[in-house]
Design a protein around this motif. Structure first.
Motif, PDB file in Angstrom:
ATOM      1  N   UNK A  74       0.835  -1.202   0.000  1.00  0.00           N
ATOM      2  CA  UNK A  74       0.000   0.000   0.000  1.00  0.00           C
ATOM      3  C   UNK A  74       0.867   1.248   0.000  1.00  0.00           C
ATOM      4  N   UNK A  75       0.523   2.169  -0.890  1.00  0.00           N
ATOM      5  CA  UNK A  75       1.195   3.468  -0.925  1.00  0.00           C
ATOM      6  C   UNK A  75       0.242   4.520  -0.360  1.00  0.00           C
TER       7      UNK A  75
ATOM      8  N   UNK B 131      -4.318   8.982 -14.301  1.00  0.00           N
ATOM      9  CA  UNK B 131      -5.576   9.744 -14.314  1.00  0.00           C
ATOM     10  C   UNK B 131      -6.499   9.332 -13.175  1.00  0.00           C
ATOM     11  N   UNK B 132      -6.640   8.030 -12.988  1.00  0.00           N
ATOM     12  CA  UNK B 132      -7.624   7.552 -12.000  1.00  0.00           C
ATOM     13  C   UNK B 132      -7.129   7.674 -10.566  1.00  0.00           C
ATOM     14  N   UNK B 133      -5.818   7.453 -10.376  1.00  0.00           N
ATOM     15  CA  UNK B 133      -5.315   7.353  -8.999  1.00  0.00           C
ATOM     16  C   UNK B 133      -4.168   8.307  -8.671  1.00  0.00           C
ATOM     17  N   UNK B 134      -3.702   9.078  -9.659  1.00  0.00           N
ATOM     18  CA  UNK B 134      -2.568   9.967  -9.385  1.00  0.00           C
ATOM     19  C   UNK B 134      -1.269   9.207  -9.216  1.00  0.00           C
TER      20      UNK B 134
ATOM     21  N   UNK C 105      -3.173   3.861  -2.305  1.00  0.00           N
ATOM     22  CA  UNK C 105      -3.246   3.001  -3.488  1.00  0.00           C
ATOM     23  C   UNK C 105      -2.583   1.670  -3.169  1.00  0.00           C
ATOM     24  N   UNK C 106      -3.323   0.592  -3.446  1.00  0.00           N
ATOM     25  CA  UNK C 106      -2.801  -0.743  -3.172  1.00  0.00           C
ATOM     26  C   UNK C 106      -2.290  -1.356  -4.472  1.00  0.00           C
ATOM     27  N   UNK C 107      -1.013  -1.734  -4.481  1.00  0.00           N
ATOM     28  CA  UNK C 107      -0.412  -2.406  -5.642  1.00  0.00           C
ATOM     29  C   UNK C 107      -0.500  -3.908  -5.395  1.00  0.00           C
ATOM     30  N   UNK C 108      -1.171  -4.618  -6.298  1.00  0.00           N
ATOM     31  CA  UNK C 108      -1.340  -6.066  -6.153  1.00  0.00           C
ATOM     32  C   UNK C 108      -0.309  -6.795  -7.001  1.00  0.00           C
TER      33      UNK C 108
END
Ligand SMILES: O=c1ccn([C@H]2C[C@H](O)[C@@H](COP(=O)(O)OP(=O)(O)OP(=O)(O)O)O2)c(=O)[nH]1
Ligand SMILES: [Mg+2]
Length: 150
Positions: A42-43, A75-78, A108-111
């Motif tokens: 998670x960021x 665009x969606x999450x920066x 933002x969660x990176x999977x």
């Protein structure tokens, strides 16, 4: 594509890594997926993290790799890349990693397996560096930083 297609040699550093993938026939970039077998990352807003891709590549000699952001995530999450475009040298054999930054307002969660960046292979030149007292004259001269107006 009518041109001769060069080869990008890819080695999986981690067995669960995804190979770089071109999502359309003439996509300039091959998408790079996060390799996070130990779980998502998670960021927080404003946070940056080095995200592994699980792959190492041999960029063709005379070329570089550019690691660029994906516009949809931007665009969606920066989501962006701190050093965009990241530079992958043709003689680098280590794992490709992406310095992701969350410029959005929400975490933002990176999977694992999520496509987080794209790799563009572009030609480079290797000029010899030669010191001179005077540079060749040119029309622009030293005008820059808005010298042509808005
Ligand atoms: O986003 C990036 C940028 C670089 N690299 C790898 C490949 C590149 O060939 C190497 C060095 O990158 P760079 O020259 O940008 O970093 P540096 O800070 O100058 O490190 P070095 O002293 O190792 O050149 O790190 C990545 O995996 N991802
Ligand atoms: Mg360097």
């Amino acid at each position: 594509m009518s041109h001769v297609q060069p080869t990008l040699l890819v080695r999986k550093v981690h067995p669960q890594a995804e190979l770089p993938r071109r999502m359309s026939a003439e996509a300039a970039g091959m998408d790079l997926a996060a390799c996070l077998p130990d779980g998502p990352v998670e960021l927080a807003p404003g946070e940056r993290r080095l995200i592994p891709t699980g792959v190492a590549v041999a960029i063709p000699s005379g070329h570089e790799g550019q690691v660029r952001p994906r516009s949809g995530l931007a665009l969606r999450h920066g989501l962006s890349i701190v050093n965009a475009p990241g530079t992958i040298d043709a003689d680098y054999r280590g794992e490709l990693k992406v310095i992701l930054v969350n410029l959005g307002a929400a975490p933002f969660v990176v999977a694992h397996g999520e496509r987080i960046a794209q790799l563009v292979v572009a030609p480079v030149v290797f000029p010899a560096v030669v010191e001179v007292q005077d540079l060749p004259a040119a029309a622009r001269g030293d005008g820059g930083f808005g010298s042509t107006g808005v």
